[in-house]
Scaffold this active site. Structure first.
Site, short mmCIF file in Angstrom:
data_model
loop_
_atom_site.label_atom_id
_atom_site.label_comp_id
_atom_site.label_asym_id
_atom_site.label_seq_id
_atom_site.Cartn_x
_atom_site.Cartn_y
_atom_site.Cartn_z
N LYS A 173 0.88 -1.13 0.02
CA LYS A 173 0.07 -0.11 -0.12
C LYS A 173 0.82 1.17 -0.01
O LYS A 173 1.69 1.33 0.83
CB LYS A 173 -0.94 -0.07 1.29
N THR A 204 -9.89 8.17 8.79
CA THR A 204 -9.18 7.01 7.88
C THR A 204 -8.97 5.74 9.04
O THR A 204 -8.11 4.93 8.49
CB THR A 204 -7.82 7.55 7.33
N GLY A 206 -9.04 2.54 10.31
CA GLY A 206 -9.61 1.26 9.85
C GLY A 206 -9.58 1.08 8.53
O GLY A 206 -10.13 -0.05 7.98
N THR A 207 -8.78 2.04 7.72
CA THR A 207 -9.01 1.47 6.14
C THR A 207 -8.17 0.39 6.03
O THR A 207 -8.47 -0.32 4.84
CB THR A 207 -8.13 2.99 5.56
N GLY A 208 -7.06 -0.02 6.57
CA GLY A 208 -6.20 -0.99 6.08
C GLY A 208 -7.16 -2.29 6.50
O GLY A 208 -6.99 -3.26 5.83
N CYS A 209 -7.67 -2.52 7.47
CA CYS A 209 -8.90 -3.50 7.87
C CYS A 209 -9.93 -3.72 6.77
O CYS A 209 -10.24 -4.73 6.28
CB CYS A 209 -9.54 -3.50 9.20
#
Length: 264
Positions: A173, A204, A206-209
């Protein structure tokens, strides 16, 4: 209906962790299940306390899911200790799990380390070789590759190293001041850039989850890797662009989406 299992920590504020994963998987049209690795007291501003489950209880949760409603995909998120990682690896091998997506939650956006040093080595040994896809951010990719990453060429080198070392696809990412939200997918036979426009949204958490869970859901539905990544990036970009604000901050999965992943 296809099914997906999230193995991760609970976020009581609902924007990240298990809660974000279940919302994301549901909104992407699969039946979502969970095995919780830890309870956390947290919100969008930080983590106050963490209470890990025992390896035995985590194993019981995974057994309960696989013995009744077999997952078509598995997403693994926050696992802070080596013993829990070993338990997950053992169970995924036992049940011959498919479409495994590992989000190696090691470093917070703030730069804080979220995983024990011993657990990093266990993660490399036990989980990454089982993964179909690993989704590190820049700091996490630096840990996994042992390389410094300063530009897009460095991203390609690190992604190739991780892919070849652990025999899994890598979605590295972007962001972290390196590029404009461009992500790099590296598989055994190609490298593909997914261009994105940075959205100036402070919410933002929690965007990775959300991204890794959406990919797992799309893999469960039978999409090939590149298409699963594209659909998931479109999904999270739509969530961030909607700009919903619940207070000091909110996770992207607090937006209303229909089951096609399109904003309502």
């Amino acid at each position: 209906m296809k099914t997906a299992l999230s193995i991760a920590g609970s976020d009581c504020s609902g924007g990240a962790g298990i809660q974000a994963d279940l919302k994301t998987m549901t909104m992407n049209g699969v039946f979502a299940m969970s095995a919780i690795t830890a309870l956390t007291a947290q919100n969008t501003t930080g983590v106050r306390a963490i209470l890990e489950v025992s390896p035995e209880f985590l194993a019981q949760q995974i057994d309960a899911v696989f013995e009744d409603i077999r997952p078509d995909a598995v997403k693994i998120g926050m696992v802070a200790s080596a013993e829990l990682i070993k338990t997950i690896g053992q169970k995924l091998r036992e049940y011959k799990a498919q479409n495994i997506v590992v989000d190696p939650v090691m470093v917070a956006t703030s730069g804080a380390r979220l995983i024990e040093e011993e657990a990093v080595e266990t993660l490399k040994k036990e989980l990454l070789p089982l993964a179909d896809l690993v989704t590190p951010n820049i700091p996490e990719a630096q840990i996994l590759s042992g390389m410094e990453i300063h530009d897009q060429q460095d991203m390609e080198r690190a992604a190739r190293f991780i892919c070849e070392t652990f025999h899994c696809a890598v979605l590295l990412k972007g962001g972290h001041s390196i590029n404009d939200a461009n992500d790099l997918l590296c598989t055994h036979d190609q490298i593909q850039w997914f261009r994105g426009k940075r959205i100036h949204n402070p919410n933002t958490h929690g965007t990775g989850c959300t991204l890794s869970s959406a990919i797992a859901a799309n893999l469960a539905k039978g999409y090939f890797m590149a298409e699963a990544v594209k659909r998931s990036k479109d999904y999270i970009s739509g969530a961030l662009a909607a700009m919903l604000d619940l207070g000091h901050g909110s996770g992207p999965m607090n937006h209303a989406f229909d089951l096609r992943g399109e904003f309502k």
